[in-house]
Design a protein around this motif. Sequence first.
Motif, short mmCIF file in Angstrom:
data_model
loop_
_atom_site.label_atom_id
_atom_site.label_comp_id
_atom_site.label_asym_id
_atom_site.label_seq_id
_atom_site.Cartn_x
_atom_site.Cartn_y
_atom_site.Cartn_z
N LEU A 8 0.80 -1.08 -0.08
CA LEU A 8 0.04 0.04 -0.18
C LEU A 8 0.88 1.23 0.03
O LEU A 8 0.52 2.29 -0.62
CB LEU A 8 -0.78 -0.14 1.31
CG LEU A 8 -2.05 -1.00 1.35
CD1 LEU A 8 -2.99 -1.16 2.57
CD2 LEU A 8 -2.99 -0.83 0.20
N LEU A 41 -12.78 -3.18 -8.23
CA LEU A 41 -13.16 -3.01 -6.97
C LEU A 41 -14.71 -3.10 -6.87
O LEU A 41 -15.05 -3.61 -5.81
CB LEU A 41 -12.80 -1.49 -6.52
CG LEU A 41 -12.76 -1.23 -4.95
CD1 LEU A 41 -11.87 -2.00 -4.29
CD2 LEU A 41 -12.32 0.33 -5.02
N THR A 45 -16.18 -6.01 -4.29
CA THR A 45 -17.19 -5.39 -3.41
C THR A 45 -18.77 -6.53 -3.63
O THR A 45 -19.13 -6.89 -2.45
CB THR A 45 -17.64 -4.27 -3.53
OG1 THR A 45 -16.42 -3.45 -3.37
CG2 THR A 45 -18.65 -3.64 -2.44
N GLU A 85 -9.58 11.19 -5.24
CA GLU A 85 -9.70 9.78 -5.21
C GLU A 85 -10.06 9.03 -6.35
O GLU A 85 -9.73 7.81 -6.21
CB GLU A 85 -10.31 9.07 -3.90
CG GLU A 85 -11.84 9.44 -3.91
CD GLU A 85 -12.21 10.88 -3.16
OE1 GLU A 85 -13.30 11.10 -2.53
OE2 GLU A 85 -11.54 11.83 -3.67
N GLU A 117 -9.65 2.29 4.23
CA GLU A 117 -9.16 1.43 3.24
C GLU A 117 -8.25 0.44 3.83
O GLU A 117 -8.19 -1.01 3.55
CB GLU A 117 -8.51 1.89 1.91
CG GLU A 117 -9.52 2.62 1.01
CD GLU A 117 -8.79 3.07 -0.06
OE1 GLU A 117 -9.24 3.10 -1.27
OE2 GLU A 117 -7.44 3.44 -0.14
N VAL A 140 -7.72 -2.31 -4.21
CA VAL A 140 -7.18 -1.01 -3.67
C VAL A 140 -5.90 -0.32 -4.02
O VAL A 140 -5.92 0.91 -4.45
CB VAL A 140 -6.90 -1.01 -2.01
CG1 VAL A 140 -6.29 -0.14 -1.32
CG2 VAL A 140 -8.37 -1.81 -1.30
N HIS A 143 -6.62 1.15 -7.43
CA HIS A 143 -7.36 2.58 -7.15
C HIS A 143 -6.36 3.34 -6.78
O HIS A 143 -6.44 4.84 -6.97
CB HIS A 143 -8.42 2.20 -6.29
CG HIS A 143 -8.80 3.51 -5.32
ND1 HIS A 143 -9.31 4.72 -5.92
CD2 HIS A 143 -8.81 3.70 -3.94
CE1 HIS A 143 -9.54 5.53 -5.00
NE2 HIS A 143 -9.30 5.08 -3.70
N LYS A 144 -5.54 3.31 -5.70
CA LYS A 144 -4.61 4.00 -4.98
C LYS A 144 -3.47 4.55 -6.13
O LYS A 144 -3.40 5.87 -5.82
CB LYS A 144 -3.75 3.39 -3.65
CG LYS A 144 -3.03 4.12 -2.90
CD LYS A 144 -2.86 3.64 -1.81
CE LYS A 144 -3.86 3.28 -0.93
NZ LYS A 144 -4.45 4.38 -0.35
N SER A 176 -2.98 4.60 4.50
CA SER A 176 -3.35 3.15 4.41
C SER A 176 -2.44 2.02 5.23
O SER A 176 -3.09 1.37 5.95
CB SER A 176 -3.57 2.62 2.88
OG SER A 176 -4.42 3.47 2.48
N PHE A 208 -16.49 1.79 -0.98
CA PHE A 208 -16.08 1.34 -2.06
C PHE A 208 -17.21 1.32 -3.21
O PHE A 208 -16.70 1.67 -4.37
CB PHE A 208 -15.60 -0.26 -1.89
CG PHE A 208 -14.17 -0.28 -1.40
CD1 PHE A 208 -13.56 0.60 -0.88
CD2 PHE A 208 -13.98 -1.44 -0.72
CE1 PHE A 208 -12.16 0.37 -0.25
CE2 PHE A 208 -12.68 -2.05 0.06
CZ PHE A 208 -12.00 -0.89 -0.05
#
Length: 247
Positions: A8, A41, A45, A85, A117, A140, A143-144, A176, A208
């Motif tokens: 992360l 993501l 989910t 984000e 997260e 994650v 997305h990050k 994170s 999410f």
Amino acid sequence: MIVNSIVLFFSALLGGLYALRVSKTRESQVKSVLVFAGSFLFSITVVHILPELFETHKNQFHIGLFILAGFFFQQVLEYFTSGVEHGHMHVHKHGNEHSAWSGVSLMTALCIHAFLEGTILAHPGVIHDGHSQGTLLTGVVLHKIPAALALMTVLSCHYENRRTQLVLLLIFALASPLGVVAGHGIGPLGLFSEDGMVMLFAFVAGNFLHISTTIFIESSPEHHWNSKKLIISLLGAGLAVVSEMFY
């Protein structure tokens, strides 16, 4: 815990450093990555986190309430982040005082989001085993990276000093991993029961859902047919489903 924290940290750090190295980062350069990440993501989910949340807890109504709370809490955070984000870079320069305050509110909101997260990756035994945790970590990270890239593009409008930009990037990159550490510490300290942890994960699942669905909506603001977006979305969803099937 250590591996998740390291992954992360460096995903955010490298994404931000790339933005600093490339002075003109276009939003179109990260849009495809964002669509893929959002699809991945969202699929994780839907096919994994939500079913296990509702299966784990007796009171499914409470689970639904916390998912809704997380969804709308993310909406509140976006008031301060301007959508960084999920790849927004539309922030203009202001006066020094206003710009500094905007930068602080942006960083605070993004770090809260990043911290949450991290917490969902802390307890594989509560709603996901170690294998599916790797799939969630992938979502994650995907997305990050573009989020960090967009963040540094925006912060360059608020702060001209490169050292200040790097310090803020480090703070964001640490958020994170700190969430992972805090999540692991919650159980031993007795701050949350197992049911409480499930509710926390339901709250993050709502985050999410908001982020991933917003990516879909804003990637086609005029609602035109986009075959490239559809293909990328299907690839992201397909990868998420296949990874869940094999794990």
